[in-house]
Design an enzyme around this catalytic site. Structure first.
Site, PDB file in Angstrom:
ATOM      1  N   GLU A   1      50.528  60.159  49.158  1.00 32.79           N
ATOM      2  CA  GLU A   1      51.448  60.550  47.607  1.00 32.79           C
ATOM      3  C   GLU A   1      51.880  61.754  47.663  1.00 32.79           C
ATOM      4  O   GLU A   1      52.982  61.582  46.764  1.00 32.79           O
ATOM      5  CB  GLU A   1      49.876  60.737  47.259  1.00 32.79           C
ATOM      6  CG  GLU A   1      49.881  60.665  45.537  1.00 32.79           C
ATOM      7  CD  GLU A   1      48.668  60.288  45.071  1.00 32.79           C
ATOM      8  OE1 GLU A   1      48.299  61.171  43.508  1.00 32.79           O
ATOM      9  OE2 GLU A   1      47.779  59.793  45.858  1.00 32.79           O
TER      10      GLU A   1
ATOM     11  N   ASP B   1      46.426  58.620  47.510  1.00 35.73           N
ATOM     12  CA  ASP B   1      45.031  58.681  47.766  1.00 35.73           C
ATOM     13  C   ASP B   1      44.336  57.486  47.739  1.00 35.73           C
ATOM     14  O   ASP B   1      44.334  55.987  46.597  1.00 35.73           O
ATOM     15  CB  ASP B   1      44.521  59.725  45.794  1.00 35.73           C
ATOM     16  CG  ASP B   1      44.973  61.167  46.226  1.00 35.73           C
ATOM     17  OD1 ASP B   1      45.363  61.595  47.700  1.00 35.73           O
ATOM     18  OD2 ASP B   1      44.796  62.220  45.857  1.00 35.73           O
TER      19      ASP B   1
ATOM     20  N   TYR C   1      36.784  63.859  49.285  1.00 38.45           N
ATOM     21  CA  TYR C   1      36.978  63.160  49.057  1.00 38.45           C
ATOM     22  C   TYR C   1      36.795  63.997  47.242  1.00 38.45           C
ATOM     23  O   TYR C   1      35.888  63.287  46.917  1.00 38.45           O
ATOM     24  CB  TYR C   1      38.005  61.829  48.553  1.00 38.45           C
ATOM     25  CG  TYR C   1      39.273  61.333  47.706  1.00 38.45           C
ATOM     26  CD1 TYR C   1      40.037  62.056  47.369  1.00 38.45           C
ATOM     27  CD2 TYR C   1      38.674  60.675  46.763  1.00 38.45           C
ATOM     28  CE1 TYR C   1      40.923  61.152  46.687  1.00 38.45           C
ATOM     29  CE2 TYR C   1      39.602  60.650  45.552  1.00 38.45           C
ATOM     30  CZ  TYR C   1      40.948  60.640  46.359  1.00 38.45           C
ATOM     31  OH  TYR C   1      41.761  60.132  45.170  1.00 38.45           O
TER      32      TYR C   1
END
Length: 695
Positions: free
Chosen positions: A7, A110, A313
């Site tokens: 990303e 992501d 995350y």
């Protein structure tokens, strides 16, 4: 050659490091068999209205409902408008070349809804049709990355996630652009009055609470309080009657005697289960309460901790983990045995059976709850350490034992007036010992130290007081309380289980709520005053228009979030898209019919007053998302002030101040070409904006 697309560059570099890729290619890092390239977030977006022939802001264009959406390269501002960002165009060319050379494409954006959308829009824009695999990880540690690459899944496995993201993107375009243009047109195009699918009901929640608070009538009342004594312990008991006037309370207090008879003693064992692990929303709430950090700042710090491999995350909406992750928890706990403040709790937990309240794989969504990793923090900033400790301490609390309390309620009678006293004794602190949160207060904020008393016992009254009280309005929203309200679409509920059940019907997602708050502030609808979020006159004006209209109803928007989650699980896409289109047609009609009535320029509504152009003195200033400019542009007046100046986007109020007064106060948030932040005032001289620096 396998091409891995991340990303952003920092993530691509980290993945490349694990594979030993150090050589630099054009827009990538390479090693034998692999090339690691990157996006810069959203390189590709939905095209604007002009791509479908909707030029200008005209009532006859509304509602704008493209049959099929087009994609466009992210734009860059230039002197005469906007063009395709050349920096992004170049990177897209690099990605296109790599995709054409690839034997396999691996998606490493992501692992969530927006990450999937970023890749798919690039993939579609480049008209690539090669199959691709998906890297899905919840941690950036070397071990997690290696394991993830060994367990790649077919890209088609995440098609429904993309459909959900695509529906969200198109719904925001349809609702946001139609509503914004409709309201702005109805108001005479004096300025852009932005509305949105999520931002507008959120604004409504803030304004409703603000007006309730502002219009609340404070009512004084009085209570009688006794101070009683037994075995050298003095405790307080409060009367059950509220008196409207102090003389009335004083008269009643005279009836109280020098002793009080115990009429009841109720002792109950109370059990407090440990809190659930943090998701992003609960972490943002706690960081705001404890440190005053904004939701956006918390997300930024958490993302940095994730990229430094210290936490899992952060953009997760789950507060649970599966059995497989639970098996790693003892290792994570042992990693805290040398922590400066959490070591005692970590050592204690290492020797006990862990609580499994938050272990439920069926409640894990895209990612499990926030956890630390085995990587030990090195030199962290104070803010990063704050966030790391919030995640670490909550992890210990969640797997610790229950807290057991003894809750005592004593009722007494003195002069036929009933009094009560509450007390709490911690019998076993359990999870509360992690942060030593074992102090308890009674209902009157008195230290809860009650002696042992018995029914019918007579106790001496050592003092009688009259307490002066006032009714209180609901407090103004802070970011912490607003995030909680957004989770449940404005419904107030303290029960954690009910709140969890409501999360699928909240406003936005944990990953997007911070940006919604910042959008409202950037639109000059809301300002921060200390910790509180306060609507501006502009925000209140917009709220007055939309408060009874569908676009302001939190429940409907919350239901859409649930529908988007159902699409991710395989639900019907066309039905949702039709519903959004039908809704857009209705709200457009509503706003065009009644949008301008409350936006008449007046001294009480200065944020939207018509401003005469200072250059030609004939036209008036029109505000749009990119600039403030003269309405007489077609007659030759070129007066324009761009919103974005050195990385800072000016609000309507700041632009108005600059144009009317010729200068602003000192503003923060500018960024030099070298990337350094600075602050300065702005001055408007001969149609040009200049910086004015403090001496």
């Amino acid at each position: 050659m396998k091409v891995v697309i991340a990303e952003k560059p920092s993530v691509a570099r980290e993945l490349a490091r694990v594979f030993g890729a150090k050589a630099h290619g054009e827009g990538c890092l390479v090693c034998p068999g692999y090339a690691f390239t990157w996006a810069f977030g959203h390189l590709i977006q939905l095209a604007g209205p002009e791509a479908y022939g909707f030029s200008g802001w005209k009532q006859e264009n509304l509602p704008m409902l493209p049959e099929e959406f087009k994609l466009a390269v992210k734009k860059a501002k230039v002197k005469d408008g906007y063009i395709d960002d050349p920096f992004i165009v170049k990177q897209l060319q690099n990605i296109k070349r790599l995709f054409e050379e690839a034997t396999e494409i691996i998606v490493a954006t992501d692992a969530g809804r927006e990450g999937e959308l970023i890749f798919r829009y690039i993939y579609q824009h480049l008209k690539c049709n090669k199959p691709f695999s998906r890297l899905w990880i919840s941690s950036q540690t070397d071990e997690a990355i290696k394991t993830g690459f060994k367990n790649l899944k077919p890209g088609s496995h995440y098609d429904t996630l993309f459909y959900s993201a695509q529906c969200r993107s198109e719904a925001d375009w349809i609702v946001g652009l139609n509503a914004t243009q409709a309201l702005s047109i109805a108001a005479g195009n004096r300025s852009v009055l932005s509305l949105g699918r999520v931002q507008t009901p959120t604004l409504a929640i803030i304004c409703t609470r603000y007006l309730e608070n502002k219009n609340f009538i404070v009512t004084p009342y009085f209570q009688i309080q006794l101070s009683l004594q037994k075995n050298g312990i003095v405790f307080k008991a409060t009367g059950t009657i509220d008196y409207d006037a102090k003389p009335e309370a004083e008269l009643a207090a005279k009836k109280a005697q020098s002793t009080a008879r115990v009429t009841g003693v109720d002792i109950k064992e109370k059990k407090e289960t440990p809190p659930l692990l943090h998701d992003l929303g609960s972490l943002q709430q706690e960081a705001n309460r404890k440190y005053g950090y904004t939701a956006e700042k918390t997300l930024s710090i958490a993302q940095a901790l994730y990229e430094n491999k210290l936490i899992t995350y952060p953009r997760t909406g789950s507060r649970y983990i599966g059995e497989d992750v639970f098996n790693t928890i003892p290792i994570l706990i042992s990693a805290l045995e040398e922590h400066p403040t959490l070591s005692t709790a970590a050592v204690r937990l290492a020797a006990m059976n862990l609580n499994k309240k938050c272990v439920d794989a069926t409640k894990v969504t895209d990612h499990h709850a926030l956890l630390i990793t085995t990587v030990k923090p090195g030199q962290l900033s104070a803010e990063q350490m704050d966030l790391y400790d919030l995640v670490a301490s909550r992890m210990l609390e969640s797997f610790d034992g229950e807290c057991f309390k003894e809750v005592t309620k004593i009722t007494l009678d003195s002069g036929n007036i009933l009094f009560f006293a509450n007390g709490v004794v911690i019998k076993s602190p359990g999870w509360r010992a992690v942060l030593n949160e074992t102090e308890e207060m009674d209902d009157n904020n008195n230290e809860a130290a009650l002696p042992a008393v018995y029914e019918k016992e007579i106790l001496p009254v050592v003092k009688t007081d009259i307490l002066s009280r006032k009714t209180k309005p609901k407090p103004l929203f802070t970011e912490a309380s607003l995030l909680r309200a957004m989770e449940t679409a404005g419904r107030e509920m303290e029960d954690e289980a009910l709140r969890q059940a409501m999360k699928d019907t909240g406003l936005g997602t944990p990953a997007t709520r911070a940006s919604i708050i910042e959008t409202l502030i950037g639109r000059d609808y809301v300002v921060r005053e200390k910790k509180n979020l306060i609507p501006t006159s502009r925000g209140l004006s917009v709220y007055e228009i939309v408060k009874d209209k569908r676009i302001a109803q939190p429940e409907l928007t919350g239901q859409w979030e649930k529908r988007l989650e159902e699409i991710r699980m395989g639900s019907d896409v066309p039905a949702f898209k039709k519903e959004i289109r039908d809704y857009a047609a209705v709200i457009t009609k509503e706003l065009l019919a009644g949008g301008g009535s409350l936006l008449t320029p007046s001294p009480d509504n200065p944020s939207i007053d018509r401003i005469t152009c200072p250059a030609c003195k004939k036209g008036f200033i029109k505000f749009n998302p990119k600039a403030a400019g003269c309405s007489a542009f077609q007659d030759g007046c070129k007066f324009t002030v761009w919103r974005n100046i050195s990385g800072k986007t000016l609000t309507d109020l700041q632009l108005k101040t600059l144009i009317l007064k010729g200068k602003t106060g000192v503003l923060k948030g500018f960024e030099s070409k070298a990337g350094k932040a600075f602050e300065a005032a702005l001055a408007l001289e001969n149609g040009k904006v200049n910086f004015v620096f403090q001496k």
